[in-house]
Design a protein around this motif. Structure first.
Motif, PDB file in Angstrom:
ATOM      1  N   ALA A 275      37.156  15.575  54.847  1.00 32.83           N
ATOM      2  CA  ALA A 275      37.620  15.779  53.477  1.00 32.83           C
ATOM      3  C   ALA A 275      37.393  17.223  53.046  1.00 32.83           C
ATOM      4  CB  ALA A 275      36.894  14.827  52.524  1.00 32.83           C
ATOM      5  N   VAL A 276      36.292  17.817  53.489  1.00 31.82           N
ATOM      6  CA  VAL A 276      36.036  19.224  53.175  1.00 31.82           C
ATOM      7  C   VAL A 276      37.071  20.116  53.855  1.00 31.82           C
ATOM      8  CG1 VAL A 276      34.360  21.109  53.355  1.00 31.82           C
ATOM      9  CG2 VAL A 276      33.576  18.784  52.857  1.00 31.82           C
ATOM     10  N   GLU A 277      37.368  19.827  55.120  1.00 26.95           N
ATOM     11  CA  GLU A 277      38.364  20.621  55.833  1.00 26.95           C
ATOM     12  C   GLU A 277      39.746  20.447  55.216  1.00 26.95           C
ATOM     13  OE1 GLU A 277      38.100  19.573  59.912  1.00 26.95           O
ATOM     14  OE2 GLU A 277      36.041  20.291  60.145  1.00 26.95           O
ATOM     15  N   GLY A 278      40.042  19.232  54.759  1.00 31.02           N
ATOM     16  CA  GLY A 278      41.311  19.012  54.079  1.00 31.02           C
ATOM     17  C   GLY A 278      41.416  19.828  52.812  1.00 31.02           C
ATOM     18  N   TYR A 279      40.310  19.947  52.122  1.00 30.15           N
ATOM     19  CA  TYR A 279      40.273  20.798  50.938  1.00 30.15           C
ATOM     20  C   TYR A 279      40.550  22.253  51.327  1.00 30.15           C
ATOM     21  CZ  TYR A 279      38.163  23.732  47.348  1.00 30.15           C
ATOM     22  OH  TYR A 279      37.934  24.711  46.431  1.00 30.15           O
ATOM     23  N   ALA A 280      39.940  22.719  52.406  1.00 30.14           N
ATOM     24  CA  ALA A 280      40.122  24.112  52.834  1.00 30.14           C
ATOM     25  C   ALA A 280      41.580  24.394  53.175  1.00 30.14           C
ATOM     26  CB  ALA A 280      39.225  24.411  54.030  1.00 30.14           C
ATOM     27  N   ARG A 281      42.239  23.427  53.811  1.00 33.19           N
ATOM     28  CA  ARG A 281      43.654  23.639  54.174  1.00 33.19           C
ATOM     29  C   ARG A 281      44.537  23.762  52.937  1.00 33.19           C
ATOM     30  NH1 ARG A 281      42.399  19.754  58.169  1.00 33.19           N
ATOM     31  NH2 ARG A 281      43.270  18.084  56.877  1.00 33.19           N
ATOM     32  N   GLY A 282      44.105  23.201  51.823  1.00 33.05           N
ATOM     33  CA  GLY A 282      44.916  23.235  50.611  1.00 33.05           C
ATOM     34  C   GLY A 282      44.676  24.443  49.734  1.00 33.05           C
ATOM     35  N   ILE A 283      43.768  25.329  50.136  1.00 36.04           N
ATOM     36  CA  ILE A 283      43.441  26.480  49.289  1.00 36.04           C
ATOM     37  C   ILE A 283      44.632  27.429  49.194  1.00 36.04           C
ATOM     38  CG2 ILE A 283      42.109  28.637  49.255  1.00 36.04           C
ATOM     39  CD1 ILE A 283      39.700  27.115  50.088  1.00 36.04           C
ATOM     40  N   LYS A 284      44.930  27.856  48.002  1.00 36.97           N
ATOM     41  CA  LYS A 284      45.926  28.890  47.748  1.00 36.97           C
ATOM     42  C   LYS A 284      45.237  30.031  47.013  1.00 36.97           C
ATOM     43  CE  LYS A 284      49.181  26.206  49.298  1.00 36.97           C
ATOM     44  NZ  LYS A 284      49.801  26.450  50.617  1.00 36.97           N
ATOM     45  N   VAL A 285      45.276  31.213  47.617  1.00 36.52           N
ATOM     46  CA  VAL A 285      44.590  32.363  47.040  1.00 36.52           C
ATOM     47  C   VAL A 285      45.578  33.190  46.222  1.00 36.52           C
ATOM     48  CG1 VAL A 285      43.224  34.424  47.567  1.00 36.52           C
ATOM     49  CG2 VAL A 285      42.997  32.374  48.972  1.00 36.52           C
ATOM     50  N   ASP A 286      45.110  33.762  45.144  1.00 37.26           N
ATOM     51  CA  ASP A 286      45.946  34.609  44.291  1.00 37.26           C
ATOM     52  C   ASP A 286      46.177  35.947  44.986  1.00 37.26           C
ATOM     53  OD1 ASP A 286      47.287  35.913  42.340  1.00 37.26           O
ATOM     54  OD2 ASP A 286      45.735  35.773  40.807  1.00 37.26           O
ATOM     55  N   THR A 287      47.132  35.965  45.927  1.00 37.96           N
ATOM     56  CA  THR A 287      47.366  37.167  46.715  1.00 37.96           C
ATOM     57  C   THR A 287      47.988  38.285  45.892  1.00 37.96           C
ATOM     58  OG1 THR A 287      49.487  36.241  47.442  1.00 37.96           O
ATOM     59  CG2 THR A 287      47.587  35.919  48.888  1.00 37.96           C
ATOM     60  N   SER A 288      48.677  37.960  44.796  1.00 42.16           N
ATOM     61  CA  SER A 288      49.259  39.020  43.981  1.00 42.16           C
ATOM     62  C   SER A 288      48.166  39.896  43.382  1.00 42.16           C
ATOM     63  CB  SER A 288      50.122  38.414  42.870  1.00 42.16           C
ATOM     64  OG  SER A 288      49.337  37.601  42.003  1.00 42.16           O
ATOM     65  N   LYS A 289      47.094  39.269  42.949  1.00 40.91           N
ATOM     66  CA  LYS A 289      45.978  40.040  42.411  1.00 40.91           C
ATOM     67  C   LYS A 289      45.324  40.868  43.512  1.00 40.91           C
ATOM     68  CE  LYS A 289      41.879  39.498  39.487  1.00 40.91           C
ATOM     69  NZ  LYS A 289      41.031  38.525  38.755  1.00 40.91           N
ATOM     70  N   LEU A 290      45.210  40.248  44.699  1.00 42.20           N
ATOM     71  CA  LEU A 290      44.621  40.960  45.826  1.00 42.20           C
ATOM     72  C   LEU A 290      45.477  42.157  46.221  1.00 42.20           C
ATOM     73  CD1 LEU A 290      42.376  41.054  47.911  1.00 42.20           C
ATOM     74  CD2 LEU A 290      43.646  39.416  49.299  1.00 42.20           C
ATOM     75  N   GLU A 291      46.807  41.977  46.209  1.00 43.54           N
ATOM     76  CA  GLU A 291      47.713  43.079  46.543  1.00 43.54           C
ATOM     77  C   GLU A 291      47.551  44.242  45.571  1.00 43.54           C
ATOM     78  OE1 GLU A 291      51.456  41.179  46.448  1.00 43.54           O
ATOM     79  OE2 GLU A 291      51.280  40.295  48.455  1.00 43.54           O
ATOM     80  N   ASP A 292      47.419  43.935  44.294  1.00 46.69           N
ATOM     81  CA  ASP A 292      47.233  44.986  43.290  1.00 46.69           C
ATOM     82  C   ASP A 292      45.954  45.767  43.563  1.00 46.69           C
ATOM     83  OD1 ASP A 292      49.552  44.219  42.047  1.00 46.69           O
ATOM     84  OD2 ASP A 292      48.551  42.977  40.533  1.00 46.69           O
ATOM     85  N   VAL A 293      44.896  45.039  43.900  1.00 46.60           N
ATOM     86  CA  VAL A 293      43.617  45.704  44.135  1.00 46.60           C
ATOM     87  C   VAL A 293      43.699  46.593  45.371  1.00 46.60           C
ATOM     88  CG1 VAL A 293      41.207  45.328  44.758  1.00 46.60           C
ATOM     89  CG2 VAL A 293      42.275  43.937  42.975  1.00 46.60           C
ATOM     90  N   VAL A 294      44.264  46.057  46.458  1.00 42.16           N
ATOM     91  CA  VAL A 294      44.356  46.833  47.693  1.00 42.16           C
ATOM     92  C   VAL A 294      45.222  48.066  47.485  1.00 42.16           C
ATOM     93  CG1 VAL A 294      45.184  46.803  50.072  1.00 42.16           C
ATOM     94  CG2 VAL A 294      43.922  44.850  49.169  1.00 42.16           C
ATOM     95  N   GLY A 295      46.308  47.923  46.732  1.00 41.76           N
ATOM     96  CA  GLY A 295      47.201  49.054  46.521  1.00 41.76           C
ATOM     97  C   GLY A 295      46.560  50.178  45.733  1.00 41.76           C
ATOM     98  N   GLN A 296      45.608  49.854  44.878  1.00 41.29           N
ATOM     99  CA  GLN A 296      44.986  50.864  44.031  1.00 41.29           C
ATOM    100  C   GLN A 296      43.619  51.307  44.540  1.00 41.29           C
ATOM    101  OE1 GLN A 296      44.851  49.264  40.049  1.00 41.29           O
ATOM    102  NE2 GLN A 296      46.981  48.575  40.119  1.00 41.29           N
ATOM    103  N   LEU A 297      43.161  50.729  45.652  1.00 41.36           N
ATOM    104  CA  LEU A 297      41.809  50.992  46.120  1.00 41.36           C
ATOM    105  C   LEU A 297      41.699  52.384  46.720  1.00 41.36           C
ATOM    106  CD1 LEU A 297      39.000  49.726  46.496  1.00 41.36           C
ATOM    107  CD2 LEU A 297      39.739  48.968  48.751  1.00 41.36           C
ATOM    108  N   ASP A 298      40.706  53.121  46.300  1.00 38.89           N
ATOM    109  CA  ASP A 298      40.395  54.436  46.849  1.00 38.89           C
ATOM    110  C   ASP A 298      39.242  54.259  47.838  1.00 38.89           C
ATOM    111  OD1 ASP A 298      39.681  56.990  47.466  1.00 38.89           O
ATOM    112  OD2 ASP A 298      39.507  57.697  45.396  1.00 38.89           O
TER     113      ASP A 298
END
Length: 471
Positions: A275-298
């Protein structure tokens, strides 16, 4: 400002057994940050990176750079488990919020725990058809509990952290990933440290709360080893007005009952962890926020990544897959805890005058969860507590009245025979419903398994080979 950047302090010097140990240069690291994905330092350090260049003396500065190097050079899995272990041990050495300290377990406490588990198993023999699952009984300090349970925490957390960590490499176009290799490597190392710090902090706090190896409904310790923590039993019983021996014996009954389930229901562990692994497979990460951070990272200002981590950009979203997996886990935990509650009460009620009071105390304690369990819930979205404990306990007790001990315990033979979440809503309907005997079905399938394509159970005869040649 904290003397230890990142909220990490040096691990304490530890005694041979337990963590009553004296700390050495360990002023920092007190408590966890409010944001579960941040490294916020103790004492209100807003920028833990800047802390390195603050009021550190040369020795502290050297230790800080060493820790930073270890963090950024980490190349292991999704969680830096070495860091988690160090922080858990450090947290244990600091003691709990009520002032109790860890201590090595002495011979008297070890003997008392062994005797309590032996007597508990004797009492349980009369109220369940499942035989003893405790090959041995041990008394652990808090530090020993940390050491013994970390392998199972790894099984629990790694699938979730792996999915979150994979998002770090998915946010850039493929052609840019090679160019950004060093940056991605740093992000993965930081992610491993991020989870390592928080898991270590939570495990360390939980070590100050638990009384055995099965408190959260999962088998955290080695198989077949019933374990109790005398120092935490002492703290639990202090305000109950119940004799210490009765508290210890009641907790031994719970520990021994859990051991019987996990030892003699072979599919149960994989069902819970699945059940824990099933939960992990369902995770959706907010990649748009991550993309913004990576694009602006110095890259010359690594504290920007620190700030982004503190903002929780990896907080998983709710999805139907996650909700279904969490519902499975919640129901399974309720059934495990409800069975233990019902069986232990049946064994303790005629023998312990404080059985009712102890039952209610443990029910409330288990249902509400402590600070460490809440940290896990915030960190990876998992609430390891059975919301429907009382419903499940009533259902198991009704099954005992209607079908007897054997009829009740036979339901553990196959996962499809167990009550569902809807059955907890209608326990009477489940109790009086006829159930299929899956043991006979499993036997039929087992007998059919060796048969080959020709329907022959015998695969050693020359006649089959001769027939094949003729064909």
């Amino acid at each position: 400002m904290s003397d230890s950047p990142f909220g990490f302090g040096l691990p304490p010097e530890e005694p041979e057994n337990g963590d009553e140990g004296k700390k050495k240069g360990n002023e920092g690291g007190q408590g966890g940050p409010a944001n579960p994905f941040g490294f916020g330092g103790a004492g209100g350090a807003d920028n833990p990176f800047a802390a390195m260049f603050g009021s550190l003396n040369p020795n502290d500065l050297g230790a800080a750079f060493q820790q930073l190097g270890q963090m950024l050079s980490y190349e292991g899995g999704p969680v830096n488990w070495d860091m988690a272990k160090d922080i858990a041990r450090q947290t244990v050495a600091q003691g709990t919020s009520d002032g109790s300290k860890d201590a090595s377990v002495g011979p008297a406490d070890r003997s008392a725990v062994e005797e309590a588990v032996r007597l508990a198993d004797l009492w349980l023999d009369g109220v369940t058809s499942l035989p003893s699952g405790s090959g041995s009984a041990v008394a652990w300090s808090r530090a020993e509990w940390v050491e013994a349970t970390l392998p199972v925490w790894k099984d629990l957390v790694d699938p979730v952290a792996e999915r979150v960590g994979a998002a770090m490499g998915d946010v850039l176009p493929e052609e840019m990933q090679a160019m950004a290799g060093p940056l991605l490597g740093m992000m993965r190392s930081m992610g491993g440290a991020m989870f390592g710090q928080q898991i270590g902090q939570a495990v360390g706090v939980l070590a100050g709360e638990v009384v055995g190896s099965t408190d959260i409904g999962l088998p955290l310790g080695p198989a077949g080893r019933a374990a109790l923590l005398p120092v935490n039993i002492e703290v639990l019983g202090k305000d109950l007005g119940v004799p210490k021996d009765e508290v210890r014996l009641y907790l031994a009954l719970r520990e021994a009952a859990h051991q019987r389930l996990f030892a003699h229901v072979p599919w149960l562990r994989s069902h819970l962890f699945g059940a824990v692994e099933g939960y992990a497979r369902g995770i959706k990460v907010d990649t748009s926020k991550l993309e913004d951070v990576v694009g602006q990272l110095d890259p010359t200002h690594p504290e920007q990544l620190q700030d982004a981590l503190q903002q929780g950009m990896f907080q998983p979203e709710d999805t139907p897959e996650q909700k279904a997996a969490l519902a499975r886990l919640e129901t399974a935990l309720a059934l495990v805890e409800g069975w233990v509650d019902a069986v232990v009460h049946e064994a303790a009620k005629p023998r312990l005058t404080s059985a009712d009071a102890l039952r209610e105390t443990l029910r409330r304690r288990r249902a509400s969860g402590g600070p460490a369990e809440q940290t896990f819930a915030t960190l990876i979205g998992l609430e390891l507590r059975p919301r429907r404990l009382r419903d499940a306990a009533r259902l198991w007790a009704s099954l005992t009245d209607a079908r007897g001990v054997d009829g009740r315990d036979n339901l553990w033979e196959h996962p499809d025979m167990l009550p569902t979440a809807s059955d907890l809503d209608d326990p009477d309907g489940f109790v009086h419903r006829e159930h299929l005997d899956f043991s006979e079905l499993d036997k039929m399938l087992g007998e059919a398994a060796p048969r080959d394509d020709r329907g022959d159970a015998d695969d050693s005869g020359d006649k089959d080979d001769k027939d094949d040649n003729q064909k």
